[in-house]
Design an enzyme around this catalytic site. Structure first.
Site, PDB file in Angstrom:
ATOM      1  N   HIS A  78      71.022  38.003  56.539  1.00  0.00           N
ATOM      2  CA  HIS A  78      69.927  38.710  55.872  1.00  0.00           C
ATOM      3  C   HIS A  78      70.302  39.200  54.477  1.00  0.00           C
ATOM      4  O   HIS A  78      69.484  39.832  53.829  1.00  0.00           O
ATOM      5  CB  HIS A  78      69.504  39.894  56.737  1.00  0.00           C
ATOM      6  CG  HIS A  78      70.647  40.847  56.948  1.00  0.00           C
ATOM      7  ND1 HIS A  78      71.727  40.526  57.746  1.00  0.00           N
ATOM      8  CD2 HIS A  78      70.916  42.062  56.436  1.00  0.00           C
ATOM      9  CE1 HIS A  78      72.609  41.511  57.713  1.00  0.00           C
ATOM     10  NE2 HIS A  78      72.137  42.470  56.922  1.00  0.00           N
ATOM     11  N   ASP A  79      71.525  38.944  54.024  1.00  0.00           N
ATOM     12  CA  ASP A  79      71.937  39.372  52.685  1.00  0.00           C
ATOM     13  C   ASP A  79      71.966  38.238  51.648  1.00  0.00           C
ATOM     14  O   ASP A  79      71.375  38.381  50.590  1.00  0.00           O
ATOM     15  CB  ASP A  79      73.301  40.073  52.741  1.00  0.00           C
ATOM     16  CG  ASP A  79      73.256  41.391  53.528  1.00  0.00           C
ATOM     17  OD1 ASP A  79      72.202  42.056  53.524  1.00  0.00           O
ATOM     18  OD2 ASP A  79      74.268  41.746  54.149  1.00  0.00           O
TER      19      ASP A  79
ATOM     20  N   GLU B 294      81.970  42.662  60.140  1.00  0.00           N
ATOM     21  CA  GLU B 294      81.625  42.229  58.787  1.00  0.00           C
ATOM     22  C   GLU B 294      82.655  42.821  57.831  1.00  0.00           C
ATOM     23  O   GLU B 294      82.827  44.031  57.771  1.00  0.00           O
ATOM     24  CB  GLU B 294      80.224  42.715  58.401  1.00  0.00           C
ATOM     25  CG  GLU B 294      79.800  42.161  57.046  1.00  0.00           C
ATOM     26  CD  GLU B 294      78.709  42.969  56.362  1.00  0.00           C
ATOM     27  OE1 GLU B 294      77.985  42.387  55.555  1.00  0.00           O
ATOM     28  OE2 GLU B 294      78.586  44.176  56.626  1.00  0.00           O
TER      29      GLU B 294
ATOM     30  N   ASP C 278      73.837  45.661  66.384  1.00  0.00           N
ATOM     31  CA  ASP C 278      74.479  45.842  65.084  1.00  0.00           C
ATOM     32  C   ASP C 278      74.835  47.312  64.907  1.00  0.00           C
ATOM     33  O   ASP C 278      73.952  48.162  64.830  1.00  0.00           O
ATOM     34  CB  ASP C 278      73.462  45.404  64.008  1.00  0.00           C
ATOM     35  CG  ASP C 278      74.100  44.990  62.715  1.00  0.00           C
ATOM     36  OD1 ASP C 278      75.137  45.566  62.354  1.00  0.00           O
ATOM     37  OD2 ASP C 278      73.535  44.098  62.042  1.00  0.00           O
TER      38      ASP C 278
HETATM   39  C1  GLC Z   1      76.001  45.188  55.311  1.00  0.00           C
HETATM   40  C2  GLC Z   1      74.624  44.723  55.711  1.00  0.00           C
HETATM   41  C3  GLC Z   1      73.688  45.024  54.587  1.00  0.00           C
HETATM   42  C4  GLC Z   1      73.680  46.513  54.363  1.00  0.00           C
HETATM   43  C5  GLC Z   1      75.094  47.051  54.129  1.00  0.00           C
HETATM   44  C6  GLC Z   1      75.146  48.535  54.236  1.00  0.00           C
HETATM   45  O1  GLC Z   1      76.492  44.505  54.211  1.00  0.00           O
HETATM   46  O2  GLC Z   1      74.657  43.374  56.047  1.00  0.00           O
HETATM   47  O3  GLC Z   1      72.397  44.541  54.821  1.00  0.00           O
HETATM   48  O4  GLC Z   1      72.896  46.831  53.244  1.00  0.00           O
HETATM   49  O5  GLC Z   1      75.997  46.565  55.084  1.00  0.00           O
HETATM   50  O6  GLC Z   1      74.922  48.958  55.554  1.00  0.00           O
END
Ligand code: GLC
Length: 542
Positions: free
Chosen positions: A318-319, A244, A95
């Protein structure tokens, strides 16, 4: 790289398996569970960040991109994991949090000391101490700017104040990031997930009269050029990559993921996970709008296919909160709804992702006290909601439905103490329902949610139609049922999903399809009726 028939499993290392009793999951814990993952038959493991980090945002605040945080293990442990997974035919995806670094990163530390070179790595702006450069809001609440008195400047942080946004306009920053990708590629990593990668190119720094500023930096002016350059120069083209994308559009996701654009393999978008946000606000509860959900799937699935793009398919990570708690039923129809939701996603066009515990039907955390929460966003919003006039009880009800900690409770391996996750005290409490919902119990049960996920993974591996077929949504006017048709050469597949806890009817009885030669090949109930039973899924093939 062909990823159409592949399935990705997401591991949140902190909550997956602890091997040394400190209450934190770790890399050796993952190694000890490779047998379970091979049995599930997944092709890739996406690991969320395990790099050295102050853990303000659970590792998404990276202080060093080329090392392992000692709490997760050592580089030797990681290399062993890559090798052992590889021997089982499973590739690792790491990641990459490249929109921002932790303020503890040495680049930012040098910037703070006034080092010109490193100040240009970030987005610093002049301004009076009481006047942030713009009115943009952080995604975790409050201003997106922080003042540094010693420098007389503000820096941008779209997320936590300890997550400073990188300045991608600086070619030196881009070179640093390419070198990090090469480093991990050399270690045998097979793919990457890029965190909030459509936010890397900021546009004009001006006040947003209508919103929180996102329209100026989301899918920003140079984002496609930066991605092309990153992928080309780091030599990762051909590896599996997923971006993402925050608040993005179909048109942009086609560009991010269509093969001829040479950017990414696929994209995560989140519109389908906002259908229970009242007025678009995550912190305002509303019953899910199933019609809106269907329309979003239909437009993303059909639109991406028309443009040659590729979706990552997912309900959980995980969000967001756990999907059974959100769109399914945690009571009488727990098992049926978990299976229905799984099939709804896995048989679409795209690459499915399974988030640890989803394959068991894990549910939201069920915390009833603010002291149980760990997530920075949840703690910030607890205070924001309270200040906005909500009672403590109402605030806890909202967090109980929306907090990111809902998806982060430890993996439920067995019915024992701490669910087999740790012999110590877990960093975040284990859900009490692990006595019933756990991997050991489900492994022995042919009718379990886990067994159903295994079937779905194997189906994708075996079926060209599921991997490559076209898709068209049917029953469009039906507010209860999500349904679609897949086609490949002479083969056809129909999926009907009832999102309600009661029986619903279809515009066309299922028996009529049987008369056309369709047969039921998968479902979560015995037999076939003309209507759909509560949370029933029926898969027909011809
Ligand atoms: C993405 C991750 C999240 C994180 C954010 C900032 O949305 O999935 O968990 O807090 O990015 O890095």
């Amino acid at each position: 790289m062909h990823f159409e028939d592949k399935v990705v499993y997401q591991i949140y290392p902190k909550s997956f398996q602890d091997s040394n009793g400190d209450g934190w999951g770790d890399i050796n814990g993952i190694r000890s569970r490779l047998g379970y993952l091979a049995d599930l038959d997944v092709d890739f493991l996406w690991l969320t960040p395990f790099f050295p980090s102050p853990q303000r945002d659970n590792g998404y605040d990276v202080a060093d991109y080329r090392a392992v945080d000692p709490r997760f293990g050592t580089m030797a442990d990681l290399e062993a994991l890559i090798a052992e997974a590889g021997a089982k035919g499973i590739g690792l995806m790491f990641d990459m949090v490249f929109n921002h670094t932790s303020t503890a990163h040495e680049w930012f530390q040098k910037a703070l000391k006034g080092d010109e070179k490193y100040m240009k790595y970030y987005i610093f702006r002049d301004g009076a101490p009481d006047a942030p450069p713009t009115n943009w809001q952080s995604k975790f609440g409050g201003s997106a700017w922080e003042y540094v008195p010693a420098l007389g400047k503000w820096y941008l942080h779209l997320f936590d104040v300890t997550q400073a946004d990188l300045n991608w306009e600086n070619p030196e920053v881009r070179e640093e990031l390419k070198a990090i990708l090469r480093f991990w590629k050399q270690k045998g990593v097979r793919g990457f997930r890029f965190d909030v990668v459509n936010l890397i190119s900021k546009g004009d720094f001006v006040d947003d009269a209508e919103g929180d500023g996102r329209r100026f930096y989301t899918d920003g002016p140079h984002v496609h050029a930066y991605l092309k350059e990153l992928v080309r120069d780091s030599g990762i083209e051909g590896m599996v990559t997923v971006g993402e994308m925050s608040s993005t559009s179909i048109a942009n996701c086609i560009r991010y993921s269509a093969p001829h654009e040479h950017e990414l393999s696929m994209t995560f978008s989140f519109h389908h996970l906002k259908v229970d946000y009242k007025d678009g606000d995550k912190w305002s509860l509303m019953a899910p709008d199933i019609h809106a959900l269907k329309e979003i799937f239909a437009s993303w699935q059909e639109g991406m296919a028309q443009g040659g793009g590729w979706n990552a398919l997912f309900w959980c990570n995980h969000d967001p909160p756990r999907i059974v708690s959100r769109l399914g039923d945690t009571g009488r129809y727990w098992k049926e709804s978990a299976k229905m939701l799984a099939a709804a996603i896995h048989l679409m066009r795209g690459t499915p992702y399974i988030y640890q515990g989803e394959e068991l039907g894990m549910t939201n955390a069920g915390f009833t006290d603010i002291s149980s929460y760990r997530d920075v966003e949840s703690l910030n919003y607890h205070d924001i909601l309270r200040a906005g006039g909500h009672s403590e009880q109402k605030t806890l009800q909202i967090l109980g439905a929306r907090s990111r900690d809902n998806g982060r409770t430890p993996m439920q391996w067995d019915a024992g103490t701490q669910a087999g996750f740790t012999v110590g005290t877990p960093w975040l409490a284990v859900n009490s329902n692990h006595a019933v919902i756990n991997a050991a119990a489900e492994a022995d049960d042919e009718d379990s949610v886990l067994a159903f996920y295994k079937k779905l993974v194997r189906l994708r591996h075996a079926s060209r139609l599921i991997a490559e077929g076209s898709i068209r949504f049917i029953e469009r006017e039906n507010n209860d049922v999500l349904a679609y048709k897949r086609a490949w050469q002479q083969e056809r597949l129909l999926v009907f999903c009832n999102f309600r806890d009661h029986e619903v009817s279809l515009s066309r009885h299922l028996s009529l399809y049987q008369q056309e030669g369709y047969e039921k090949t998968l479902g979560n109930y015995e037999g076939l009726e003309d209507t759909l039973r509560p949370f029933e899924v029926v898969v027909l093939t011809r």
